[in-house]
Design a protein around this motif. Structure first.
Motif, PDB file in Angstrom:
ATOM      1  N   VAL A  49      14.830   2.300   0.832  1.00 28.09           N
ATOM      2  CA  VAL A  49      14.607   0.850   0.835  1.00 28.09           C
ATOM      3  C   VAL A  49      13.119   0.569   0.691  1.00 28.09           C
ATOM      4  O   VAL A  49      12.293   1.212   1.353  1.00 28.09           O
ATOM      5  N   ALA A  50      12.784  -0.410  -0.136  1.00 26.67           N
ATOM      6  CA  ALA A  50      11.412  -0.891  -0.247  1.00 26.67           C
ATOM      7  C   ALA A  50      11.340  -2.308   0.300  1.00 26.67           C
ATOM      8  O   ALA A  50      12.093  -3.182  -0.136  1.00 26.67           O
ATOM      9  N   ASP A  51      10.450  -2.532   1.267  1.00 24.98           N
ATOM     10  CA  ASP A  51      10.199  -3.859   1.840  1.00 24.98           C
ATOM     11  C   ASP A  51       8.884  -4.348   1.258  1.00 24.98           C
ATOM     12  O   ASP A  51       7.813  -3.846   1.609  1.00 24.98           O
ATOM     13  N   ILE A  52       8.968  -5.309   0.346  1.00 23.07           N
ATOM     14  CA  ILE A  52       7.791  -5.756  -0.401  1.00 23.07           C
ATOM     15  C   ILE A  52       7.189  -6.992   0.266  1.00 23.07           C
ATOM     16  O   ILE A  52       7.851  -8.009   0.434  1.00 23.07           O
ATOM     17  N   GLY A  53       5.892  -6.881   0.625  1.00 23.65           N
ATOM     18  CA  GLY A  53       5.239  -7.929   1.402  1.00 23.65           C
ATOM     19  C   GLY A  53       5.678  -7.825   2.844  1.00 23.65           C
ATOM     20  O   GLY A  53       6.180  -8.790   3.431  1.00 23.65           O
ATOM     21  N   SER A  54       5.476  -6.653   3.426  1.00 26.05           N
ATOM     22  CA  SER A  54       6.097  -6.328   4.717  1.00 26.05           C
ATOM     23  C   SER A  54       5.569  -7.157   5.880  1.00 26.05           C
ATOM     24  O   SER A  54       6.285  -7.364   6.856  1.00 26.05           O
ATOM     25  N   GLY A  55       4.322  -7.630   5.819  1.00 26.03           N
ATOM     26  CA  GLY A  55       3.783  -8.414   6.930  1.00 26.03           C
ATOM     27  C   GLY A  55       3.806  -7.626   8.219  1.00 26.03           C
ATOM     28  O   GLY A  55       3.232  -6.537   8.321  1.00 26.03           O
ATOM     29  N   SER A  56       4.522  -8.124   9.207  1.00 25.95           N
ATOM     30  CA  SER A  56       4.662  -7.408  10.479  1.00 25.95           C
ATOM     31  C   SER A  56       5.554  -6.180  10.352  1.00 25.95           C
ATOM     32  O   SER A  56       5.571  -5.320  11.238  1.00 25.95           O
ATOM     33  N   GLY A  57       6.312  -6.110   9.268  1.00 28.03           N
ATOM     34  CA  GLY A  57       7.274  -5.035   9.094  1.00 28.03           C
ATOM     35  C   GLY A  57       8.653  -5.361   9.637  1.00 28.03           C
ATOM     36  O   GLY A  57       9.538  -4.509   9.625  1.00 28.03           O
ATOM     37  N   CYS A  58       8.859  -6.593  10.090  1.00 32.01           N
ATOM     38  CA  CYS A  58      10.086  -6.900  10.833  1.00 32.01           C
ATOM     39  C   CYS A  58      11.352  -6.691  10.014  1.00 32.01           C
ATOM     40  O   CYS A  58      12.384  -6.280  10.569  1.00 32.01           O
ATOM     41  N   ILE A  59      11.312  -6.934   8.709  1.00 34.76           N
ATOM     42  CA  ILE A  59      12.528  -6.793   7.903  1.00 34.76           C
ATOM     43  C   ILE A  59      12.872  -5.317   7.717  1.00 34.76           C
ATOM     44  O   ILE A  59      13.930  -4.840   8.118  1.00 34.76           O
ATOM     45  N   GLY A  60      11.960  -4.587   7.088  1.00 34.73           N
ATOM     46  CA  GLY A  60      12.243  -3.194   6.797  1.00 34.73           C
ATOM     47  C   GLY A  60      12.434  -2.345   8.036  1.00 34.73           C
ATOM     48  O   GLY A  60      13.323  -1.479   8.079  1.00 34.73           O
ATOM     49  N   LEU A  61      11.622  -2.580   9.059  1.00 33.31           N
ATOM     50  CA  LEU A  61      11.728  -1.772  10.275  1.00 33.31           C
ATOM     51  C   LEU A  61      13.014  -2.073  11.043  1.00 33.31           C
ATOM     52  O   LEU A  61      13.594  -1.180  11.673  1.00 33.31           O
ATOM     53  N   THR A  62      13.471  -3.310  10.994  1.00 23.50           N
ATOM     54  CA  THR A  62      14.758  -3.624  11.615  1.00 23.50           C
ATOM     55  C   THR A  62      15.885  -2.894  10.900  1.00 23.50           C
ATOM     56  O   THR A  62      16.788  -2.330  11.543  1.00 23.50           O
ATOM     57  N   SER A 102      -2.271  -6.712   2.234  1.00 21.54           N
ATOM     58  CA  SER A 102      -3.175  -7.064   3.328  1.00 21.54           C
ATOM     59  C   SER A 102      -3.402  -5.881   4.260  1.00 21.54           C
ATOM     60  O   SER A 102      -2.446  -5.292   4.775  1.00 21.54           O
ATOM     61  N   GLU A 103      -4.661  -5.573   4.520  1.00 26.86           N
ATOM     62  CA  GLU A 103      -4.983  -4.502   5.463  1.00 26.86           C
ATOM     63  C   GLU A 103      -4.509  -4.853   6.873  1.00 26.86           C
ATOM     64  O   GLU A 103      -4.055  -3.981   7.618  1.00 26.86           O
ATOM     65  N   ILE A 104      -4.629  -6.124   7.236  1.00 28.05           N
ATOM     66  CA  ILE A 104      -4.172  -6.551   8.566  1.00 28.05           C
ATOM     67  C   ILE A 104      -2.660  -6.355   8.684  1.00 28.05           C
ATOM     68  O   ILE A 104      -2.155  -5.864   9.696  1.00 28.05           O
ATOM     69  N   ALA A 105      -1.935  -6.736   7.630  1.00 21.95           N
ATOM     70  CA  ALA A 105      -0.483  -6.563   7.655  1.00 21.95           C
ATOM     71  C   ALA A 105      -0.107  -5.094   7.755  1.00 21.95           C
ATOM     72  O   ALA A 105       0.787  -4.721   8.527  1.00 21.95           O
ATOM     73  N   LEU A 106      -0.787  -4.244   7.006  1.00 23.30           N
ATOM     74  CA  LEU A 106      -0.471  -2.817   7.030  1.00 23.30           C
ATOM     75  C   LEU A 106      -0.753  -2.218   8.404  1.00 23.30           C
ATOM     76  O   LEU A 106       0.034  -1.410   8.911  1.00 23.30           O
ATOM     77  N   ALA A 107      -1.866  -2.621   9.010  1.00 22.56           N
ATOM     78  CA  ALA A 107      -2.188  -2.117  10.345  1.00 22.56           C
ATOM     79  C   ALA A 107      -1.143  -2.564  11.354  1.00 22.56           C
ATOM     80  O   ALA A 107      -0.744  -1.801  12.254  1.00 22.56           O
ATOM     81  N   THR A 108      -0.665  -3.806  11.216  1.00 25.56           N
ATOM     82  CA  THR A 108       0.355  -4.313  12.129  1.00 25.56           C
ATOM     83  C   THR A 108       1.686  -3.608  11.912  1.00 25.56           C
ATOM     84  O   THR A 108       2.392  -3.260  12.874  1.00 25.56           O
ATOM     85  N   THR A 109       2.044  -3.393  10.654  1.00 24.68           N
ATOM     86  CA  THR A 109       3.272  -2.650  10.369  1.00 24.68           C
ATOM     87  C   THR A 109       3.212  -1.255  10.990  1.00 24.68           C
ATOM     88  O   THR A 109       4.177  -0.790  11.618  1.00 24.68           O
TER      89      THR A 109
END
Length: 282
Positions: free
Chosen positions: A117-130, A146-153
């Protein structure tokens, strides 16, 4: 020393004067967080005296909320599909509506191991990680610019114990995922708010959340027009997309044009057409 109930009442009144939509709830959450109490604990400790050294962190949080900063940023977390996800400045706060995307995908993913699965524009990661947490067979590529998004994911990957099954990649759309890597599903909650509508949003969104995660261009569909053909070319099974109110039919047409003939539209709990899913014919 003032009792907790007096502080709660004063904070609620202050939030109400600043136009906060849910003044009592926000006051309970913030004060409880500062004191290490859940909402029930706040009510059970109404008579507890608040020490001077406990007031300062509460004042800091109250000032942030009065500036209409999202509560989730101040708390540092947001519950999504039964799990807490770290969030903060620079991260789109997970919405309950997005759980419709999760439900629709879980009904279709099956139990194949592995499922890529690829989660594109993951942000917090909530979709793909769930999806990965719910389905042990999922192998996830979480992608964001976004570096901030990647760090949060990455923070949420660690917290959920998913490090062995998740790759966090920086880049645009599917570009950072090597062409040699198989993909079964591409999922995304892309920016879909028309540019001219942004100024009319609630201050929590308009003034704080990242514009790159909100602005979908003139009609809200700019990212869909780029993402859907690329995703359809890679996904062996299908793609699943969250959409804004009134956009589902247009997005469904883009999915069909990209060659995914089996298209479904799923409504959220409010009856809004919220998710578009396109799959290859069996």
């Amino acid at each position: 020393m003032k009792p907790l109930v007096e502080l709660l009442t004063a904070t609620t009144d202050f939030f109400r004067s600043r136009g906060i939509p849910s003044p009592r709830l926000d006051a309970e959450l913030l004060i409880g967080h500062a004191l290490g109490l859940n909402r029930v604990g706040v009510y059970l400790n109404f008579d507890r005296p608040i020490r001077d050294e406990e007031l300062e962190p509460i004042r800091v949080m109250v000032r942030r909320r009065a500036n209409r900063e999202p509560v989730a940023w101040i708390l540092g977390k947001k519950e999504f599909y039964g799990r807490d996800f770290a969030v903060g400045p620079g991260i789109l706060v997970p919405r309950p509506d997005t759980e419709t995307l999760i439900e629709a995908l879980l009904a279709r993913l099956g139990d194949a191991d592995p499922t890529f699965v690829a989660d594109i524009g993951s942000g917090s990661g909530c979709i793909g990680l769930t999806l990965a947490a719910e389905k042990p067979g999922v192998r996830l590529f979480a992608v964001d610019v976004s570096e901030i998004a990647l760090a949060t994911t990455k923070q949420n990957v660690e917290a959920l114990g998913l490090k062995e099954r998740v790759a966090v990649l920086r880049g645009s759309l599917l570009e950072p995922i090597p062409a040699s890597r198989p993909l079964d599903w591409v999922v995304s909650n892309p920016p879909y708010i028309p540019t001219l509508d942004l100024d009319g949003l609630q201050p929590e969104v308009r003034d704080h959340e990242p514009r790159i995660a909100l602005d979908g261009g003139a009609d809200g569909l700019d990212v869909y027009r780029r993402l859907i053909p690329a995703a359809a070319a890679r996904a062996r099974v299908g793609i699943a997309l969250e959409v804004g109110a009134g956009q589902a039919r247009a997005v469904a047409e883009l999915v069909r044009d990209a060659g995914l003939g089996e298209v479904a539209i799923v409504r959220d709990l409010g009856g809004i057409e919220r998710v578009v899913i396109g799959t290859r014919p069996a």
